[in-house]
Write an enzyme that holds these catalytic residues in place. Sequence first.
Site, mmCIF file in Angstrom:
data_model
loop_
_atom_site.group_PDB
_atom_site.id
_atom_site.type_symbol
_atom_site.label_atom_id
_atom_site.label_comp_id
_atom_site.label_asym_id
_atom_site.label_seq_id
_atom_site.Cartn_x
_atom_site.Cartn_y
_atom_site.Cartn_z
ATOM 1 C CE LYS A 10 -3.551 -2.827 2.068
ATOM 2 N NZ LYS A 10 -4.692 -2.951 2.952
ATOM 3 C CG HIS A 92 -6.884 -3.168 -2.581
ATOM 4 N ND1 HIS A 92 -7.483 -2.471 -1.560
ATOM 5 C CD2 HIS A 92 -6.179 -4.171 -2.002
ATOM 6 C CE1 HIS A 92 -7.134 -3.019 -0.406
ATOM 7 N NE2 HIS A 92 -6.341 -4.053 -0.643
ATOM 8 C CD GLU A 94 -6.670 -0.368 1.335
ATOM 9 O OE1 GLU A 94 -5.633 -0.122 0.690
ATOM 10 O OE2 GLU A 94 -6.695 -1.111 2.339
HETATM 11 P P1 13P Z 1 -4.256 -6.560 5.702
HETATM 12 O O1 13P Z 1 -3.459 -7.828 5.498
HETATM 13 O O2 13P Z 1 -3.457 -5.464 6.341
HETATM 14 O O3 13P Z 1 -5.571 -6.835 6.367
HETATM 15 O O4 13P Z 1 -4.605 -6.005 4.232
HETATM 16 C C1 13P Z 1 -5.102 -6.879 3.286
HETATM 17 C C2 13P Z 1 -5.071 -6.217 1.968
HETATM 18 O O5 13P Z 1 -5.780 -5.251 1.732
HETATM 19 C C3 13P Z 1 -4.130 -6.723 0.969
HETATM 20 O O6 13P Z 1 -4.382 -6.192 -0.282
#
Ligand code: 13P
Length: 245
Positions: A10, A92, A94
């Site tokens: 990220k 994704h 997000e």
């Molecule tokens: P986490 O492993 O921090 O929960 O995030 C998962 C994710 O969004 C991977 O793309």
Amino acid sequence: MRKLIAGNWKMNGLISSQAEIQALKGLTGSATCDIVVCPPFTLIDRAVERAKDSKLVIGAQDCHAQRSGAHTGEISAEMLADIGARYVILGHSERRVSYGEDDEIVLAKAVAAHRAGLIAIVCVGETRHERDEGRAIEVVGEQLRESVPEGATSANLVIAYEPVWAIGTGLVPTNEQIEEVHAAIRQMLEERLGRDGNSVRILYGGSVKASNAAVIFGLRNVDGALVGGASLKASEFAGIISAAV
Ligand code: 13P
């Protein structure tokens, strides 16, 4: 099927984080799974250089649908391929939630990824509200149908099932819930791609850690993981990698 463990950094990582890439590179020699790290755009070039002569593969977290042009601030799939990225995460949650990416946009990006010779990791997953309404499979099915391009194969497509409510929360679906959704994704892939749909890797993502990875990897139709927070430290990521036998 050989498992795939992909780390999604990220918006994390500075030049100093290359130490983590170096440490991961050391792990790939003996690993029995495929390992991909997707750092931010700024580190891809360096990470590719550092991962040279190892089995560590570098990917990106997004791309634009167009090849080039007047798209200030954007990065094309061709640019990613040019610097040695081999995978790209698309759709994704997000990005779907914060940047308004709908299935049509994700589809166009996946087409671009394939045009550039990249492997697309297409993310799907329901919100808490959608799960509570009993619509998890319906939502995931629609995302899958609408965002997987024509010409997708097990060689250029990976699906990541990431329930939105499990991302970064420490919450993980029950084993039954994971198996139910992964089975539905497998069935849809087979309907869409024929027998080859059986060979597309389906990753689980959402609060995967070294402590829960072995159980998750033991579930039917779970072919690896897409890992966020726990991929930032090579020592923690190593625990997940070693669970993927
Ligand atoms: P986490 O492993 O921090 O929960 O995030 C998962 C994710 O969004 C991977 O793309």
